[in-house]
Design an enzyme around this catalytic site. Sequence first.
Site, PDB file in Angstrom:
ATOM      1  N   PHE A 244       0.808  -1.219   0.000  1.00  0.00           N
ATOM      2  CA  PHE A 244       0.000   0.000   0.000  1.00  0.00           C
ATOM      3  C   PHE A 244       0.846   1.275   0.000  1.00  0.00           C
ATOM      4  O   PHE A 244       0.358   2.340   0.365  1.00  0.00           O
ATOM      5  CB  PHE A 244      -0.963   0.027   1.195  1.00  0.00           C
ATOM      6  CG  PHE A 244      -1.753  -1.233   1.373  1.00  0.00           C
ATOM      7  CD1 PHE A 244      -2.594  -1.683   0.361  1.00  0.00           C
ATOM      8  CD2 PHE A 244      -1.654  -1.990   2.526  1.00  0.00           C
ATOM      9  CE1 PHE A 244      -3.338  -2.847   0.515  1.00  0.00           C
ATOM     10  CE2 PHE A 244      -2.382  -3.161   2.683  1.00  0.00           C
ATOM     11  CZ  PHE A 244      -3.223  -3.595   1.669  1.00  0.00           C
ATOM     12  N   ARG A 326       1.459  15.704  -6.136  1.00  0.00           N
ATOM     13  CA  ARG A 326       0.294  15.006  -6.695  1.00  0.00           C
ATOM     14  C   ARG A 326      -1.000  15.535  -6.084  1.00  0.00           C
ATOM     15  O   ARG A 326      -2.038  15.566  -6.756  1.00  0.00           O
ATOM     16  CB  ARG A 326       0.408  13.487  -6.503  1.00  0.00           C
ATOM     17  CG  ARG A 326      -0.657  12.714  -7.262  1.00  0.00           C
ATOM     18  CD  ARG A 326      -0.469  11.224  -7.182  1.00  0.00           C
ATOM     19  NE  ARG A 326       0.397  10.666  -8.191  1.00  0.00           N
ATOM     20  CZ  ARG A 326      -0.020  10.212  -9.370  1.00  0.00           C
ATOM     21  NH1 ARG A 326      -1.303  10.296  -9.695  1.00  0.00           N
ATOM     22  NH2 ARG A 326       0.834   9.684 -10.214  1.00  0.00           N
ATOM     23  N   GLU A 731      -4.885   2.343  -7.505  1.00  0.00           N
ATOM     24  CA  GLU A 731      -5.139   3.490  -6.635  1.00  0.00           C
ATOM     25  C   GLU A 731      -6.465   4.214  -6.859  1.00  0.00           C
ATOM     26  O   GLU A 731      -7.109   4.629  -5.889  1.00  0.00           O
ATOM     27  CB  GLU A 731      -3.986   4.496  -6.770  1.00  0.00           C
ATOM     28  CG  GLU A 731      -2.681   3.977  -6.220  1.00  0.00           C
ATOM     29  CD  GLU A 731      -1.524   4.915  -6.557  1.00  0.00           C
ATOM     30  OE1 GLU A 731      -0.880   5.407  -5.616  1.00  0.00           O
ATOM     31  OE2 GLU A 731      -1.266   5.139  -7.748  1.00  0.00           O
TER      32      GLU A 731
END
Length: 778
Positions: A244, A326, A731
């Site tokens: 993850f 991001r 994602e």
Amino acid sequence: MKAPVTTVLSTTTSATAVVGQSSTHESARAQVLGQAPYLDDVPELRGTLYAAPILSTISHGTLHGVDSSEALRMPGVRGVVLTADIPGDPILAAFGHDEPIFALDKVWHVGQVIGLVVADSVMAARRAARKVVADITPLPAVLDTATAIAQQSFVLPPVHVQRGDADAGLARAAQRLQGTLEVGGQEHFYLEGQIAYVIPSEQNQWVVHSSTQHPGEVQEWVAHALGVGAHAVTVQCRRMGGGFGGKETQAGHLAVWSALAARKFACPIKLRLDRDDDFMITGKRHPFSYEWDVGFDASGLITGLKLQMAVHCGFSADLSGPVADRAIFHADNAYFLSDVSITSYRCKLNTQSHTAFRGFGGPQGVIVIETIMGDIAHTLGLDPLEVRRRNYYDADATSPRAITHYQMKVEDNILLPMTQKLEQDANYQQRLAAISAWNAQNSVLQRGMAITPVKFGISFTATLFNQAGALVHVYTDGTVQVNHGGTEMGQGLNTKVAQIVADELGVPLSQVQVTASDTSKVPNASATAASSGTDLNGRAAQYAAGKVRNNLAAFVAGLANCGAGAITFSGGLIHSPSGSRPFNAVVKEAYANRIQLWSDGFYRTPKIHYDKATLTGRPFYYFAYGLACTEVAIDTLTGESKVLAIDVLYDAGRSINPAIDIGQVEGGFIQGMGWLTTEQLVWNDKGVLTTHAPSTYKIPATGDIPEHFKVELFNEPNREDNVGGSKAVGEPPFMLAISVYEALRNAIASARQQQGKTGVVQLQAPATAEHVLQSLQR
């Protein structure tokens, strides 16, 4: 509990094609039978010792030294490893070069590793580590972003991105809203914790078994710390029990620590963190603090936005820079922002250094704009879905309203037809009316529903990572072995790669085997992250298999006296105009004729480029889209909440493996739901993480999953030339769970309206019972 409802649209494939079929995960049977080994199952060599970390109990202070005398007297203890035992650079080989391997003259957070204790058993090492006394003089600690900004405490300089004139857009707006939001972090809570096993080899060489998403980086870090060349370090990883993002960089710490101990004691060393230490040492999803000022017209169209993001980075940079970048890239989500100004502060705090987590800053960007959309709709008394739809990017790629605030064209926008489909399939309008009627008759239990979209850019924002390599070996019996630079963490990457190679060679899937990630086979591999594992490694493996296929095609064409273009591969056969022959037989004959039966493949993502200084350009190859409709209920007396129903429509392109993709959508959604409902990280005023065990940190359980959980894949191939026409699926589904948060806010809004309260709903995330009650009472 009833099984979730799942639906898959049919994928067009040939009769013998493997790609597009719901093939079983390559390790599923072995995992069910307990026969799939993880790192802690690797047989230990004779003489293996065990390490445990010595942790700081102070959030910030001057380190004068350690007293290990009591620990060294304990049975089974062999010694300690400290900074003085590092032959190479005492600073980790991370991008920021700002994080010491062990604490040097200062400690920066509670749980920082000062050194190791090495002993004959795991428990002996752990007990002894707690007897080591660190001499630390406390210093003032920075534990919140407001203090960090006031003191200019940053791990990286602030970043500002703008388009148009936000002040002018706000000035001309018919209405304006200001708001703030606090969104918490998230513990990765992988089933397999952080672990490394390092074995000294001959002539100062090292074999590192690491549960890592980035074997190449582990190789670099270990070599850097040991003061040897990368060629002296081999890193292997067969599978992880979850990653993850938590094992993208921070698995490297354990490998380095273990390697240093292995060097000092000249024997194999295993280091496996227990769950409490894992919580205290490792970074989490970055918490964010937001402030905004938004202007909009009577239809809900945004005309101006000023947004400030304060990122809780922890004590070192780690991946905070690209995570924060991001978040800026995804602060638009699905919406055109004509006049926008975004400022991002990367705050240095005396906590664990936060790191990658599924979505990598994307969720933190998406949730703030979705919160703003919900606030606008509530202020105007409009359906939030209509406000969202009003602000969508234009589907016409030539429109000025089809360009992001970072100057990338949105050329593949399919959100409008997806929205129409989900709205109809989920009976959104009818259910909305039923919820309104329910709420009017019930004062204690209030319901809410929301549809939220996702537009997620696919590619590493660090452009250099958008490359991959693979090896394909065809053996003389016709079986195929594949090795690529990606890592398997349960997401089905190896299964998809095997499917791609099987189709390229026209052989059954059972004939293809994917082996462990290994830096001695495929060098300089990128991390398995950014949802790009299949895009990169699948295409590299396809290219490698294609070279072998071409060699075989040329060989068969020579035998059949025809052009190589007339040769085809399918169903375990190689076909020519003169007939069909078994693949296995042709391979054996080709070997006898000295035809190369193995090859390498390399792939680099095309079209991507951007200016890191201005954050403008094309950082993503394409976008993946999705929508979720979620219905919830809240108890206005206790603040408890429950998810009642979930409908998801996800854009996986032409799915390589629909069953695996649906599993990723389901898992990502539930993990996102946990982030926004139950998973609360709490640091006290001393900088101690008080939620550091399953007893105090709650991930979703089976009882939190509603009986109605419908996932459908939107059947349109990727408009870019991606492997198999597919799209990423790791994602983007995580952010679909923001529909849970927005549904909760809608339920709270209904309850507040009954109580005669006005104003937008202010709900801190995660929406725990306590936070829901606070929101109701504001």
